[in-house]
Design a protein around this motif. Structure first.
Motif, short mmCIF file in Angstrom:
data_model
loop_
_atom_site.label_atom_id
_atom_site.label_comp_id
_atom_site.label_asym_id
_atom_site.label_seq_id
_atom_site.Cartn_x
_atom_site.Cartn_y
_atom_site.Cartn_z
N ASP A 61 0.98 -0.85 -0.50
CA ASP A 61 -0.03 -0.12 -0.29
C ASP A 61 0.66 1.79 -0.12
O ASP A 61 0.34 2.35 -0.01
N ASN A 62 1.92 1.31 0.34
CA ASN A 62 2.87 1.99 -0.12
C ASN A 62 4.06 2.40 -0.53
O ASN A 62 5.21 1.44 -0.98
N LEU A 63 3.74 3.33 -1.38
CA LEU A 63 5.13 3.53 -2.41
C LEU A 63 5.98 4.17 -1.91
O LEU A 63 5.89 5.72 -1.46
N CYS A 65 9.31 5.41 -2.27
CA CYS A 65 10.76 5.79 -3.02
C CYS A 65 10.51 5.56 -4.70
O CYS A 65 10.32 4.19 -5.15
N LEU A 85 2.29 -1.53 5.16
CA LEU A 85 1.90 -1.11 6.07
C LEU A 85 1.84 -3.13 6.74
O LEU A 85 2.28 -3.01 8.15
N TRP A 111 -0.38 4.63 -6.86
CA TRP A 111 -0.19 5.31 -5.77
C TRP A 111 -0.12 6.90 -5.53
O TRP A 111 0.47 6.90 -7.22
N ALA A 112 -0.82 7.93 -5.02
CA ALA A 112 -0.47 8.66 -5.43
C ALA A 112 0.58 9.88 -4.64
O ALA A 112 0.50 10.74 -5.88
N SER A 113 1.01 8.58 -4.00
CA SER A 113 2.82 9.94 -3.70
C SER A 113 3.71 9.28 -5.09
O SER A 113 4.92 10.22 -5.56
N TRP A 116 4.26 13.76 -7.38
CA TRP A 116 5.77 14.19 -7.40
C TRP A 116 7.40 13.89 -7.56
O TRP A 116 7.70 13.81 -8.20
N HIS A 117 7.23 12.59 -7.20
CA HIS A 117 8.46 11.57 -7.57
C HIS A 117 7.86 11.69 -9.03
O HIS A 117 10.20 11.54 -9.48
N PRO B 66 1.24 24.60 -5.21
CA PRO B 66 2.91 24.79 -4.58
C PRO B 66 3.88 24.95 -5.80
O PRO B 66 3.52 23.65 -6.15
N ILE B 239 -1.50 7.00 3.48
CA ILE B 239 -0.61 6.20 3.17
C ILE B 239 -0.77 6.06 1.62
O ILE B 239 0.62 5.83 0.85
N ASN B 240 -1.95 5.78 0.99
CA ASN B 240 -1.90 6.15 -0.80
C ASN B 240 -0.69 7.28 -1.27
O ASN B 240 -0.28 6.98 -2.28
N CYS B 241 -0.69 8.96 -0.82
CA CYS B 241 -0.04 9.64 -0.59
C CYS B 241 0.96 9.78 -0.16
O CYS B 241 1.55 10.52 -0.90
N GLY B 242 1.49 8.54 0.87
CA GLY B 242 3.06 8.49 0.69
C GLY B 242 3.04 9.82 1.64
O GLY B 242 4.59 9.67 2.91
N TRP B 255 2.67 4.19 12.52
CA TRP B 255 3.70 3.90 12.27
C TRP B 255 5.06 4.78 11.93
O TRP B 255 4.41 5.95 12.16
N GLU B 344 9.93 9.66 7.31
CA GLU B 344 10.65 8.85 6.54
C GLU B 344 11.43 9.48 5.32
O GLU B 344 11.39 9.75 4.79
N ARG B 363 14.71 10.58 -0.59
CA ARG B 363 13.18 10.93 -0.86
C ARG B 363 12.70 11.16 0.56
O ARG B 363 13.26 10.99 1.79
N PHE B 367 9.25 16.90 1.34
CA PHE B 367 8.77 16.89 -0.39
C PHE B 367 7.13 16.22 -0.67
O PHE B 367 6.29 16.64 -0.79
N VAL B 368 7.41 14.87 -0.06
CA VAL B 368 6.68 14.68 -0.30
C VAL B 368 4.91 14.61 0.74
O VAL B 368 4.23 14.40 0.37
N LEU B 370 4.16 17.68 1.49
CA LEU B 370 4.68 18.64 0.95
C LEU B 370 2.98 18.67 0.18
O LEU B 370 2.29 19.40 -0.45
N SER B 371 3.19 16.99 -0.79
CA SER B 371 3.03 17.23 -2.35
C SER B 371 1.25 16.82 -1.87
O SER B 371 0.85 17.13 -2.26
N VAL B 399 12.87 20.10 0.79
CA VAL B 399 11.92 20.07 -0.15
C VAL B 399 12.91 20.04 -1.58
O VAL B 399 12.57 19.44 -2.39
#
Lengths: 166, 401
Positions: A61-63, A65, A85, A111-113, A116-117, B66, B239-242, B255, B344, B363, B367-368, B370-371, B399
Motif C-alpha cells: 500500500d505504500n510506495l 520511493c 504496512l 499510488w498518488a505519492s 511528485w516523484h 505549490p 498512506i496512498n499519498c505517501g 507507524w 521517513e 526521498r 517533499f512528499v 508537501l505534495s 524539499v
C-alpha cells in the motif's frame, strides 16, 4: 513473505513480463529491502503495480520511493521501492528504457505519492511518464534546458542572461 | 449597488464548485470570480522560499499549486563527484533543522551497504543525539506553528530550550547547526564529558517547558478553535499519498520506523508511538498533527532518560574504531530509511564499485508531505491554508534539496 517469494508469485502471474531477480548483498537489511526484479515488458507496469497493491497476500500500500537513474550506457532506469504496512515486507523492481525513447507508463493512479516523484524524474533525468496528470518540471524553472542528472549533461553557459558557471 | 446585489442573488444558481469543498460551503453561496493569489516566495508563513499559487473564490480555497525549487542546489549531482564521506556535509544542508538525523540516515545507509558494525558506545551517542535533535526540530515546528496561528510567546520558550540542545552539540563537535558529526562507521568526536550532566539537567528543565507550552498553546481555546476540523487527512489517503512522520501518525496510523523497522539500538528502549485520535476535533486535523508532535517530544525525553541510565560511561572505546580506511562499497543498490522528525527519510544509493556514489537520491519526507497540501486544503478558508501548511512542518532545504 521474503523478496524471493514475492518475486516467484509475480513471475507465476505475469510470466514473461518479469525479468531476472537481483539479490543485493552487503547486509541482511540490504538483502531484505533492496533486492529488485527487472520488468521487461514495461507497458504492463501499471497493471503489475495494481496487482501488487490489491492482491490480499501482498498489499503493497505504500510506495516508498521512485528513483530515476542514468546508467551511463545509453539507458535510463526507474526503480520502485515499495512496502506493505500490514505485512511489513518489501519489494522493488526496476525498469530500463533506451535514452532516445524514455517513455514509462505512470503509476500515479495506483499510488498518488508517485506524482511528485515522477515529476522530479522528468525534471532531473528526463523520463517521460506516459499518462501522468501534470508532467511539469518541479525543481527547475519551466524554461530550463536539459536534464541535469544525465551523465552527458552540459550546463548552459548563460540562463536568461545570467552566468551559470562559478 | 443594491440593484446589482439583487440581480446576483436571483439569477445566479448555487455555485458549481469544482472540487467538493465538504461541509464548509453554504449551499446558496454567491459565486464570485476566481482570483489567483500568490503567497510567497518571500513570506514568513511559507517557512522558507516556497510559492503557493492559490486559486480563490472569495475567501475559499479552490485549489493550491505549490511551486518549489527556489532553494534547489541539486546536491544529488554534487554527490556524484564526491567520495562517500564527503557527501555528509551536503546531507547536513538538506534538513538544516535536523541535520543529525540526516547524517544518521546517510551513515547507516553506507554502513548497511558495506556491512559495517559500529561499537555499542557509538550507537548510544548516535541515538542520544538523534533524539535531542528530534526535540530541537519539534520545538521549532511547534513554535512556528504557534506563530502561524498568531501566538508569539511559545515560540520564544521553544527557542530558549533549543539553545540548550545546540549548546550540547557545540561542546561535542564545535558546530551548532550543521555538524558533520556522524561519520560512516563512527563519529568525529567522542562525547564531551560535560554533556551527560547537561543532558540530565536539560531533561528536567524541558519537561517543565513541555507542560508550559501545552498550557500556553495546545490547550489555549483560541488555538484549539483555529486548528480543529481543518486540513483533515484520512488515513487511507495518507498512506496512498505517501505521508510519513507526524503527518501520517496524526491521521491515526500507528507507524514509526523506530519501532516497525528498528535501526541502531532503538529496539532496546521503551517508548510509545502517539497517534492522532481526534482529541479536540476530527481525526487527522491540524490539531492532531500538532498534538502528535507534542507527545513525540515527550517520548523522545523518555528515550533520552533511558539512554542516560544505560550509557556505558566506563567504555573507553575509540569512537573512530570502526571507521574504514577506504570507503568503497561493492556494486549494488540500497534503499535505506530512517525516521526523521518529519517522517521517513530514505536514501537510494547506487554503487558502481567506485570511491564515489554513482547515484544518490533522497526521498525527503517534507517533499512528499508537501505534495499532500493541495489535497487537504481545498475547500477551506485562505487563513486556514496558512495553518494547514504550518501543520505539515516543511523545511525548504529538504524539499528543494
Amino acid at each position: 513473505m521474503t523478496n524471493q517469494e514475492i518475486f516467484d508469485t509475480l513471475k507465476a502471474t505475469y510470466g514473461g513480463a518479469i525479468g531476472s531477480f537481483h539479490e543485493q548483498g552487503g547486509s541482511a537489511y540490504m538483502k531484505r529491502t533492496s533486492s529488485y526484479a527487472d520488468i521487461v515488458e514495461y507497458s504492463q507496469i501499471a497493471q503489475i503495480c495494481q496487482y501488487l497493491r490489491d492482491e490480499p497476500t501482498l498489499e503493497f500500500d505504500n510506495l516508498n520511493c521512485l528513483s530515476c537513474d542514468d546508467n551511463g550506457d545509453k539507458t535510463l532506469s526507474v526503480i520502485y521501492h515499495m512496502e506493505s504496512l500490514k505485512f511489513k515486507h518489501h519489494f522493488a523492481f526496476k525498469v530500463t528504457v533506451p535514452i532516445d525513447h524514455p517513455v514509462v507508463p505512470t503509476v500515479t493512479r495506483v499510488w498518488a505519492s508517485a506524482n511528485w516523484h515522477e515529476r522530479e524524474g522528468w525534471d532531473m533525468i528526463g523520463i517521460q511518464f506516459h499518462g501522468h496528470p501534470d508532467l511539469r518540471r518541479i525543481l527547475l524553472d519551466d524554461d530550463w534546458e536539459g536534464h541535469p542528472l544525465r551523465k552527458d549533461y552540459k550546463e548552459p553557459e548563460f540562463y536568461r542572461g545570467m552566468k551559470v558557471g562559478y | 449597488m443594491s440593484e446589482l446585489f439583487n440581480r446576483t442573488m436571483t439569477t445566479i444558481a448555487p455555485a458549481p464548485v469544482k472540487i467538493i469543498p465538504a461541509e464548509r460551503v453554504e449551499p446558496n453561496r454567491i459565486k464570485t470570480e476566481e482570483m489567483i493569489l500568490n503567497v510567497g516566495p518571500q513570506h514568513p508563513s511559507t517557512h522558507g522560499v516556497l510559492r503557493l499559487e492559490a486559486v480563490l473564490d472569495g475567501e475559499l480555497v479552490i485549489d493550491v499549486i505549490p511551486h518549489l525549487g527556489y532553494l534547489h542546489r541539486c546536491f544529488e549531482k554534487h554527490c556524484e563527484a564526491m567520495t562517500y564521506p564527503q557527501v555528509i556535509p551536503y546531507v547536513d544542508r538538506m534538513d538544516y533543522l535536523a541535520a543529525m538525523n540526516s547524517e544518521h540516515g546517510y551513515a547507516l545507509a553506507v554502513e548497511r551497504m558495506m556491512g559495517i558494525e559500529v561499537p555499542e558506545k557509538v550507537e548510544f551517542i548516535r541515538v542520544l543525539f538523534a533524539e535531542l535533535q528530534r526535540i530541537a526540530s519539534h520545538l521549532v515546528a511547534v513554535g512556528t506553528f504557534g506563530l502561524d496561528v498568531g501566538a508569539f510567546t511559545p515560540f520564544l520558550y521553544c527557542f530558549r530550550d533549543r539553545e540548550d540542545i545546540l549548546e550540547m552539540f557545540e561542546k561535542t563537535c564545535g558546530a551548532r547547526l550543521l555538524y558533520n558529526y556522524i561519520w560512516v562507521g563512527g563519529l568525529s568526536h567522542d562525547l564531551h564529558p560535560d554533556v551527560l550532566k547537561m543532558c540530565r539537567d536539560f531533561v528536567k528543565k524541558n519537561r517543565a517547558t513541555h507542560a508550559e507550552v501545552n498550557n500556553l498553546l495546545t490547550f489555549n481555546k483560541i488555538f484549539v478553535e483555529r486548528t480543529i476540523n481543518i486540513g483533515i487527512l484520512k488515513p487511507d489517503v495518507a498512506i496512498n499519498c505517501g505521508a510519513s512522520g507526524p503527518m501520517l501518525r496524526g491521521s491515526g496510523v500507528k507507524w514509526d520506523l523506530r519501532r516497525d523497522d528498528p535501526y541502531s539500538i532503538y529496539d532496546r528502549f521503551e517508548f510509545d508511538i502517539p497517534v492522532g485520535t481526534g482529541k479536540m476535533g476530527t481525526v487527522g486535523d491540524c490539531f492532531d498533527r500538532h498534538w502528535v508532535r507534542m507527545l513525540e517530544w515527550e517520548q523522545s525525553l523518555n528515550i533520552i532518560e533511558q539512554i542516560l541510565e544505560q550509557y556505558p560511561q566506563d567504555d573507553k572505546t575509540d569512537v573512530q574504531k570502526a571507521v574504514p580506511k577506504r570507503i568503497k562499497p561493492a556494486i549494488g543498490e540500497i534503499y535505506s530509511r530512517t525516521e526523521n522528525p518529519r517522517g521517513e527519510l530514505g536514501y537510494y544509493i547506487s554503487s558502481k564499485d567506485g570511491i564515489n556514489p554513482a547515484r544518490v537520491k533522497v526521498r525527503s519526507p517534507a517533499f512528499v508531505n508537501l505534495s499532500l497540501l493541495p489535497i487537504i486544503s481545498r475547500g477551506y478558508m485562505m487563513a486556514d491554508l496558512i495553518i494547514i501548511l504550518g501543520s505539515i512542518d516543511i523545511v525548504l532545504g529538504e524539499v528543494d534539496r
